[in-house]
Design an enzyme around this catalytic site. Structure first.
Site, PDB file in Angstrom:
ATOM      1  N   HIS A 159       0.874  -1.272   0.026  1.00  0.00           N
ATOM      2  CA  HIS A 159      -0.081   0.310  -0.068  1.00  0.00           C
ATOM      3  C   HIS A 159       0.878   1.433  -0.001  1.00  0.00           C
ATOM      4  O   HIS A 159       0.707   2.246  -0.712  1.00  0.00           O
ATOM      5  CB  HIS A 159      -0.804   0.088   1.458  1.00  0.00           C
ATOM      6  CG  HIS A 159      -1.972  -0.975   1.231  1.00  0.00           C
ATOM      7  ND1 HIS A 159      -1.651  -2.123   2.178  1.00  0.00           N
ATOM      8  CD2 HIS A 159      -3.071  -1.136   0.706  1.00  0.00           C
ATOM      9  CE1 HIS A 159      -2.712  -3.071   2.279  1.00  0.00           C
ATOM     10  NE2 HIS A 159      -3.586  -2.461   1.120  1.00  0.00           N
ATOM     11  N   GLY A 162      -2.829  -1.468  -7.379  1.00  0.00           N
ATOM     12  CA  GLY A 162      -1.761  -2.296  -7.392  1.00  0.00           C
ATOM     13  C   GLY A 162      -1.943  -3.368  -8.489  1.00  0.00           C
ATOM     14  O   GLY A 162      -2.964  -3.707  -8.627  1.00  0.00           O
TER      15      GLY A 162
HETATM   16  P1  AMP Z   1      -6.490  -3.627  -0.642  1.00  0.00           P
HETATM   17  O1  AMP Z   1      -6.408  -2.979   0.616  1.00  0.00           O
HETATM   18  O2  AMP Z   1      -6.294  -4.987  -0.546  1.00  0.00           O
HETATM   19  O3  AMP Z   1      -8.017  -3.495  -1.337  1.00  0.00           O
HETATM   20  O4  AMP Z   1      -5.528  -2.898  -1.589  1.00  0.00           O
HETATM   21  C1  AMP Z   1      -5.393  -1.525  -1.779  1.00  0.00           C
HETATM   22  C2  AMP Z   1      -4.704  -1.289  -2.940  1.00  0.00           C
HETATM   23  O5  AMP Z   1      -3.174  -1.719  -2.814  1.00  0.00           O
HETATM   24  C3  AMP Z   1      -5.126  -2.077  -4.217  1.00  0.00           C
HETATM   25  O6  AMP Z   1      -4.943  -1.329  -5.590  1.00  0.00           O
HETATM   26  C4  AMP Z   1      -3.930  -3.362  -4.306  1.00  0.00           C
HETATM   27  O7  AMP Z   1      -3.931  -3.670  -5.667  1.00  0.00           O
HETATM   28  C5  AMP Z   1      -2.658  -2.594  -3.654  1.00  0.00           C
HETATM   29  N1  AMP Z   1      -1.846  -3.561  -3.154  1.00  0.00           N
HETATM   30  C6  AMP Z   1      -2.201  -4.667  -2.457  1.00  0.00           C
HETATM   31  N2  AMP Z   1      -1.286  -5.510  -2.130  1.00  0.00           N
HETATM   32  C7  AMP Z   1      -0.129  -5.156  -2.772  1.00  0.00           C
HETATM   33  C8  AMP Z   1       0.972  -5.431  -2.998  1.00  0.00           C
HETATM   34  N3  AMP Z   1       1.683  -6.493  -2.598  1.00  0.00           N
HETATM   35  N4  AMP Z   1       1.715  -4.559  -4.046  1.00  0.00           N
HETATM   36  C9  AMP Z   1       1.301  -3.499  -4.611  1.00  0.00           C
HETATM   37  N5  AMP Z   1       0.126  -3.280  -4.347  1.00  0.00           N
HETATM   38  C10 AMP Z   1      -0.564  -3.727  -3.603  1.00  0.00           C
END
Ligand code: AMP
Length: 302
Positions: free
Chosen positions: A37, A147
């Site tokens: 994040h 991401g």
């Molecule tokens: P989430 O909190 O899981 O909904 O993720 C929020 C954002 O962070 C989304 O755009 C995800 O794709 C991105 N994200 C989650 N994990 C990763 C990671 N390991 N590397 C890069 N971006 C990530």
């Protein structure tokens, strides 16, 4: 760091920032933040001058039997991370503010959400694109960051932003991994020690497929078989899907003759993890392609 809790207050802040001529960058999340994040926040600092992060565990994108009620939360830790990362506004709407009584509208992106998680999580992407539309309309960003870890989500949001004329730049950020290759994810918190070790099988399966393509494999079946073999050798892993699709349209492909997304969803115990890689076939220049001897030579000259 300013904390904003309602759509009306968020919109008022965004209007002022725009009048001041500032470029707003949005990083939407569901919290329980990790370095992945924060890499989105770092990208926002590079491409915008006012960084807004949102935390909202969106009920609309969880299925009935999914982990909405147990989704990990750590507001104190998240605040500290975002403060340290220089986020200017933390937007924290609650479910009643996002979905007030009488709410009945959704945003659906069709084709790119058909395969992969669209098949195994019916309604998931409808929830994602609806909530992201609402965030776009309240935060009014010039640029938003997602991401590549959630590659199909990124593809759906790109499509939505273009199709609905949001006028927002959508930036994809590479997947951040732990030292052993496991993609960072809030859901890794569910894993026991032995499951955490078993979770390495996803990135190892992707690597095996990449090696096969580097060695010349082009048939999707053959490449998928390499990835599946790694996962099937891990007793704690159960494949939800392992598929090869066109990296742009997310339609299944038989031959890797263009950038192809190898996408995995795998249950490790009761935790469903996803990971992916884009496989790019390196082709010989047309003048040499027919020789069949694999001779590597420089690019065709004009
Ligand atoms: P989430 O909190 O899981 O909904 O993720 C929020 C954002 O962070 C989304 O755009 C995800 O794709 C991105 N994200 C989650 N994990 C990763 C990671 N390991 N590397 C890069 N971006 C990530």
């Amino acid at each position: 760091m300013l904390e904003i809790f309602t759509p009306a207050a968020m919109r008022a802040w965004a209007d002022r920032a725009r009048v001041e001529g500032r470029r707003i960058g949005l990083v939407p999340t569901m919290g329980y933040l990790h370095e992945g994040h924060l890499s989105l926040v770092a990208a926002a600092h590079r491409l915008a001058d006012a960084c807004v992060a949102s935390i909202f565990v969106n009920p609309m994108q969880f299925g009935a039997n999914e982990d909405l009620s147990t989704y990990p939360r750590n507001m104190a830790g998240d605040r500290a991370h975002l403060e340290r990362a220089g986020v200017e506004v933390l937007y924290l709407p609650d479910a009643d503010a996002m979905y007030p009584r009488g709410f009945q509208t959704d945003v659906t992106v069709n084709k790119v959400t058909t395969e992969l998680c669209g098949r195994s999580r019916p309604g998931h992407f409808r929830g994602v694109t609806t909530v992201v539309s609402k965030l776009f309309n309240t935060v009014k960003p010039h640029v938003a960051f997602f991401g590549e870890k959630d590659f199909q989500q990124l593809a759906a949001i790109r499509r939505m932003a273009a199709d609905l004329d949001f006028g927002i730049d959508i930036v994809g950020v590479p997947t951040m991994r732990e030292a052993d290759g496991v993609a960072m994810s809030s859901r890794n918190a569910y894993l026991s020690d032995t499951e955490r070790t078993a979770a390495r099988s996803l990135s190892r399966a992707l690597a095996a497929a990449r090696d096969a393509v580097t060695a010349g494999a082009r048939q999707a079946d053959a490449v998928l078989a390499r990835a599946r073999a790694v996962l099937e050798a891990e007793p704690q892993a159960r494949i939800d899907y392992a598929e090869l699709v066109d990296a742009e349209t997310i339609e299944p492909i038989d031959v890797i003759d263009r950038p192809a997304l190898l996408a995995l969803a795998v249950f490790i115990g009761r935790t469903r993890l996803i990971d992916n890689t884009v496989l790019v076939p390196m082709t010989l220049p047309a003048t040499h392609a027919g020789r069949g001897d694999g001779a590597a030579s420089g690019p065709a000259s004009h």
